[in-house]
Scaffold this active site. Structure first.
Site, mmCIF file in Angstrom:
data_model
loop_
_atom_site.group_PDB
_atom_site.id
_atom_site.type_symbol
_atom_site.label_atom_id
_atom_site.label_comp_id
_atom_site.label_asym_id
_atom_site.label_seq_id
_atom_site.Cartn_x
_atom_site.Cartn_y
_atom_site.Cartn_z
ATOM 1 N N ARG A 1 0.827 -1.094 -0.095
ATOM 2 C CA ARG A 1 0.104 0.018 -0.214
ATOM 3 C C ARG A 1 1.008 1.382 -0.073
ATOM 4 O O ARG A 1 1.314 1.730 1.089
ATOM 5 C CB ARG A 1 -0.798 0.145 1.267
ATOM 6 N N SER B 1 -12.420 -3.393 1.183
ATOM 7 C CA SER B 1 -12.726 -2.806 2.749
ATOM 8 C C SER B 1 -14.368 -2.153 3.022
ATOM 9 O O SER B 1 -14.997 -2.073 2.075
ATOM 10 C CB SER B 1 -11.941 -1.509 2.845
ATOM 11 N N LYS C 1 -3.700 6.065 8.262
ATOM 12 C CA LYS C 1 -4.267 6.471 7.306
ATOM 13 C C LYS C 1 -4.719 7.963 7.801
ATOM 14 O O LYS C 1 -4.992 8.576 8.656
ATOM 15 C CB LYS C 1 -5.868 5.864 6.908
#
Length: 218
Positions: free
Chosen positions: A48, A121, A151
């Site tokens: 990611r 998600s 995040k």
């Protein structure tokens, strides 16, 4: 290749931005953490590369993805890429992980052409319900379970009780929990019904990656 439920047991999600506290180059930092984590038993890995401090040059990221893929293959661990289906196909990844706002699952499945597993998600019970019978999904992620710094704009936390609610509703799909999970909470999360846990900082920020992985494996 392990089946997807087994693969979700300890799922590392990370990019170079998660290893920027280390002293080497961004790629070397991430690959070093990934190799140690693989050596000690993580069961899945997702690249990611996103957010503050991440790489932005596509060719640079592509080469990093190839190196991550090679390490994962060496340890027979599934390799996912976050969001980028084109890159996942280009490097021969095992799968791609998408968010609710990235694209419809049907569109992602068409682009994948049966060559990639798809993870999605979820934050709410309504989102989970919409995925209940979606055969295109290999697994569903639920979170953030706890507050997370990984995040920039995280969704509201859902807590461990959300996992129990999902399982009580008869949802039997492979399910991984993510968000602020530590070795102290991992066992309760699995006992609540998650097939596994996905972590970022619990491994990437650990003083001893090997010990951290062992503790998270339970």
């Amino acid at each position: 290749m392990a089946n997807i439920r087994q693969a979700l047991h300890l799922y590392l999600v990370a990019g170079t931005q998660d290893c920027n506290h280390l002293n080497g180059t961004p790629e070397r930092n991430l690959l070093g953490v990934l190799e140690q984590a693989l050596q000690h038993g993580i069961t899945c890995y997702q690249l990611r590369e996103k957010g503050k401090g991440s790489l932005h040059d596509r060719q640079h990221i592509l080469r990093l993805a190839e190196a991550c893929r090679d390490l994962c293959r060496q340890y027979h661990v599934p390799f996912f890429i976050d969001d980028d289906i084109q890159m996942a196909l280009a490097v021969g990844a095992d799968g791609v992980h998408i968010g609710q706002s990235d694209m419809p699952v049907a569109e992602a499945a068409e682009l994948c052409g049966g060559k990639l597993m798809i993870g999605l998600s979820h934050n709410t019970l309504a989102e989970i319900e919409a995925s209940r019978h979606n055969a295109a999904l290999a697994y569903c992620a639920i979170g953030p379970i706890f507050a997370t710094q990984s995040k920039e704009k995280p969704n509201p936390t859902v807590g461990i009780e959300r996992i129990r609610e999902i399982r009580r509703s008869g949802f039997e799909r492979p399910l991984v929990a993510i968000g602020g999970i530590t070795a102290e909470t991992a066992a309760e999360i699995r006992q609540a019904g998650a097939d596994g846990i996905a972590v970022i900082s619990a491994i990437t920020r650990a003083e001893d990656v090997g010990k951290a992985v062992q503790a998270l494996l339970g």
